[in-house]
Design an enzyme around this catalytic site. Structure first.
Site, PDB file in Angstrom:
ATOM      1  N   LYS A 186      -4.151 -22.035  19.475  1.00 27.20           N
ATOM      2  CA  LYS A 186      -2.686 -22.183  19.417  1.00 27.20           C
ATOM      3  C   LYS A 186      -2.283 -23.222  18.385  1.00 27.20           C
ATOM      4  CE  LYS A 186      -1.336 -19.624  23.203  1.00 27.20           C
ATOM      5  NZ  LYS A 186      -0.559 -19.289  24.350  1.00 27.20           N
TER       6      LYS A 186
ATOM      7  N   LYS B 265      -8.072 -10.508  20.909  1.00 32.00           N
ATOM      8  CA  LYS B 265      -7.578 -10.257  22.263  1.00 32.00           C
ATOM      9  C   LYS B 265      -6.171  -9.649  22.214  1.00 32.00           C
ATOM     10  CE  LYS B 265      -5.592 -13.293  24.961  1.00 32.00           C
ATOM     11  NZ  LYS B 265      -4.997 -14.034  26.052  1.00 32.00           N
TER      12      LYS B 265
ATOM     13  N   LYS C  34       0.390 -11.083  24.405  1.00 35.58           N
ATOM     14  CA  LYS C  34       1.828 -10.775  24.448  1.00 35.58           C
ATOM     15  C   LYS C  34       2.587 -11.410  23.300  1.00 35.58           C
ATOM     16  CE  LYS C  34       2.262 -13.494  28.694  1.00 35.58           C
ATOM     17  NZ  LYS C  34       2.145 -14.891  28.294  1.00 35.58           N
TER      18      LYS C  34
HETATM   19  P1  ATP Z   1       0.123 -15.720  25.016  1.00 29.53           P
HETATM   20  O1  ATP Z   1       0.036 -14.720  23.911  1.00 29.53           O
HETATM   21  O2  ATP Z   1       1.505 -16.213  25.304  1.00 29.53           O
HETATM   22  O3  ATP Z   1      -0.910 -16.795  24.950  1.00 29.53           O
HETATM   23  P2  ATP Z   1      -1.366 -13.916  26.623  1.00 29.53           P
HETATM   24  O4  ATP Z   1      -0.914 -12.529  26.378  1.00 29.53           O
HETATM   25  O5  ATP Z   1      -2.626 -14.355  25.973  1.00 29.53           O
HETATM   26  O6  ATP Z   1      -0.199 -14.922  26.319  1.00 29.53           O
HETATM   27  P3  ATP Z   1      -1.396 -15.165  29.196  1.00 29.53           P
HETATM   28  O7  ATP Z   1      -0.036 -15.312  29.721  1.00 29.53           O
HETATM   29  O8  ATP Z   1      -2.032 -16.339  28.570  1.00 29.53           O
HETATM   30  O9  ATP Z   1      -1.485 -13.969  28.181  1.00 29.53           O
HETATM   31  O10 ATP Z   1      -2.332 -14.588  30.324  1.00 29.53           O
HETATM   32  C1  ATP Z   1      -1.942 -14.095  31.587  1.00 29.53           C
HETATM   33  C2  ATP Z   1      -3.137 -13.677  32.386  1.00 29.53           C
HETATM   34  O11 ATP Z   1      -3.608 -12.448  31.886  1.00 29.53           O
HETATM   35  C3  ATP Z   1      -4.318 -14.641  32.284  1.00 29.53           C
HETATM   36  O12 ATP Z   1      -5.024 -14.620  33.507  1.00 29.53           O
HETATM   37  C4  ATP Z   1      -5.138 -14.073  31.180  1.00 29.53           C
HETATM   38  O13 ATP Z   1      -6.496 -14.414  31.294  1.00 29.53           O
HETATM   39  C5  ATP Z   1      -4.924 -12.571  31.386  1.00 29.53           C
HETATM   40  N1  ATP Z   1      -4.959 -11.875  30.109  1.00 29.53           N
HETATM   41  C6  ATP Z   1      -4.081 -12.026  29.075  1.00 29.53           C
HETATM   42  N2  ATP Z   1      -4.415 -11.240  28.047  1.00 29.53           N
HETATM   43  C7  ATP Z   1      -5.520 -10.560  28.443  1.00 29.53           C
HETATM   44  C8  ATP Z   1      -6.344  -9.582  27.823  1.00 29.53           C
HETATM   45  N3  ATP Z   1      -6.101  -9.169  26.609  1.00 29.53           N
HETATM   46  N4  ATP Z   1      -7.389  -9.106  28.511  1.00 29.53           N
HETATM   47  C9  ATP Z   1      -7.643  -9.515  29.774  1.00 29.53           C
HETATM   48  N5  ATP Z   1      -6.917 -10.437  30.411  1.00 29.53           N
HETATM   49  C10 ATP Z   1      -5.868 -10.964  29.763  1.00 29.53           C
END
Ligand code: ATP
Ligand code: LTN
Length: 340
Positions: free
Chosen positions: A120, A202, A205
Site C-alpha cells: 500500500k 490478487k 476491490k
Molecule cells: P483493498 O483493495 O481495499 O485492499 P481487498 O479487495 O484486498 O481490499 P480486503 O477488504 O482487504 O480486500 O479483504 C476482505 C477479506 O477478503 C479479507 O479476509 C481478505 O483476505 C479476503 N480477500 C480479499 N481479496 C481476496 C482475494 N482476491 N482472494 C481471496 N480472499 C480475498
C-alpha cells in the site's frame, strides 16, 4: 442433559472487511463464504472496518454508502443478524481504545515487515501515514477484544493474524492470560482469487482495471463478459489443467470454478478434457453468476430498507460493545490505569 452441566459454549469467530471498495468475488470466496457456512456452529462477530479504511483517502459520502451496502451484502450472503453480531467498527469505541494500547506493545520492526504495508505504501506513495503503518495493531485490537477462536480471512491477511497472535502472546507474557490466542481460518480453495486480467495479481476491490475484478453486485451479463475476456495462458497445450506456476490464468479459473461448484480439480480436468478454453471460460462465468445471483438479488432488496439496516447495526453495536468493553476494562486494569 444433567441439570448441573452447562451446555458447552459455542466457539467464537470474528472477522471484518474494510468498506474501501465494493465487495468482490475475492472477498466472497476468500472470506464471507466461510463466515456464512459456519454461522450456525459458531458465535460470530462480523463488522465493517471503517476505521481501517481511512488509512487510504476516502470520499466521505462513498464511505458511508459502502459501509451500509456492505452490511446488506453480509446479510444477503446468509448472515442472519439475529444469530450473528453485525456492526460498524467505529460504533464501538473500544476498538480505537485497545488499538492505542496495543500500539505500545507492537514493535516497529514487526510492522515494517508487513507485506500489505509495503504494497500500500508503493501504491499510495503520497500518503504513507502512521495509520497505514500501525494498521495491524488496530486489527489485533479488533480481534482480541472478542476473544475469538478463529479469524476467517483470505490468504493475504494471514500475516496480520500472525502478528496479532505475537502481540497477544507478548501481552499475556507480561500480564497473565488476558487474551485468547486466535487461529486464522483460511479456505482450502478460493483463499487467493487472482485478477482475471493479470492472474499474477490478487483480485482486489481497489483494482484500477475494471476487467480484472468481479464485483458481488455485478449483473450477470457483466460477469459473463469479464469471464469471456479472462486472460488464459499462452502455453501451447490449451487444455484445462491445474498448474499454478505454469498456467496461472487457467489455474485461477479452476479455483474459482471449484469454489463455486464444490468440484475438485481432477473432476474439472475430466469435465473439460478435449474441450479447450473456449468452453471452459463461459462455464466458469455461469458458475459464478449462479453463485452470486441470490446474493445480489437479496442485497438489492435490503439496500432499499434503510430502517431495517439501521436497526441491525444499532443492535450489533450494542451487543459488540458489551463484550468489547469487558476485555478493555481488564486490559486497562492490567496495565495500571486508574478505574473511573
Ligand atoms: P483493498 O483493495 O481495499 O485492499 P481487498 O479487495 O484486498 O481490499 P480486503 O477488504 O482487504 O480486500 O479483504 C476482505 C477479506 O477478503 C479479507 O479476509 C481478505 O483476505 C479476503 N480477500 C480479499 N481479496 C481476496 C482475494 N482476491 N482472494 C481471496 N480472499 C480475498
Ligand atoms: N485487514 C482486513 C480487514 C480487517 C480484519 C480485522 C479482518 C480489519 N480488522 C479483524 C479480520 C479481523 C482486510 O481485509 N484487509
Amino acid at each position: 442433559m444433567d441439570q448441573t452441566t452447562k451446555p458447552e459454549a459455542k466457539k467464537v469467530m470474528l472477522s471484518g472487511i474494510q468498506p474501501s471498495g465494493d465487495l468482490t468475488l475475492g472477498s466472497y470466496l476468500g472470506a464471507i463464504k466461510n463466515w456464512s457456512e459456519r454461522a450456525e456452529e459458531f458465535d460470530c462477530y462480523y463488522f465493517m472496518a471503517d476505521l481501517h479504511s481511512i488509512t487510504v483517502r476516502q470520499v466521505p459520502a462513498d464511505l458511508r454508502r459502502r459501509t451500509i451496502e456492505q452490511l446488506a451484502g453480509y446479510i444477503a450472503c446468509g448472515l442472519d443478524p439475529e444469530k450473528n453480531t453485525l456492526f460498524i467498527q467505529s460504533h464501538v469505541p473500544a476498538h480505537a481504545q485497545l488499538g492505542w494500547v496495543l500500539d505500545c506493545y507492537t514493535m516497529f520492526g514487526e510492522l515494517s515487515r508487513m507485506t500489505q504495508f509495503k504494497d500500500k505504501s508503493r501504491k499510495n506513495a503520497e500518503n504513507i501515514n502512521a495509520g497505514l503503518f500501525t494498521y495491524p495493531a488496530l486489527m489485533a485490537a479488533d480481534i482480541l477484544l472478542y476473544q475469538p477462536d478463529y479469524v476467517p480471512v483470505g490468504e493475504d491477511q494471514k500475516q496480520h493474524v500472525e502478528i496479532c497472535r505475537d502481540v497477544a502472546e507478548r501481552f499475556n507474557g507480561i500480564y497473565g492470560d488476558v487474551f485468547k490466542i486466535p487461529e486464522p481460518y483460511i479456505p482450502k480453495v478460493g483463499a487467493r482469487v487472482m485478477s482475471l486480467s493479470t492472474p499474477t495479481n490478487k483480485m482486489s476491490k481497489s483494482d484500477t482495471d475494471p476487467n480484472g475484478c468481479v464485483y458481488m453486485m455485478d449483473a450477470p451479463e457483466v460477469i459473463a463478459r469479464k469471464f469471456k475476456k479472462a486472460v488464459t495462458d499462452s502455453d501451447t497445450e490449451r487444455c484445462v489443467r491445474y498448474a499454478p506456476e505454469e498456467k496461472p490464468g487457467v489455474s485461477n479459473l479452476m479455483s474459482i470454478y471449484a469454489a463455486c461448484t464444490g468440484k475438485d480439480f481432477a473432476a474439472i480436468e475430466a469435465e473439460f478434457d478435449g474441450l479447450g478454453y473456449g468452453a471452459f471460460k463461459p462455464a466458469v462465468g455461469d458458475a459464478v453468476i449462479e453463485t452470486l445471483r441470490p446474493i445480489r438479488e437479496e442485497a438489492q432488496r435490503l439496500i432499499k430498507d434503510k430502517a431495517y439496516l439501521e436497526s441491525v447495526y444499532r443492535a450489533g453495536a450494542e451487543k459488540a460493545s458489551y463484550i468489547a468493553e469487558k476485555t478493555l476494562r481488564k486490559v486497562y486494569k492490567k496495565v495500571g490505569f486508574v478505574a473511573r
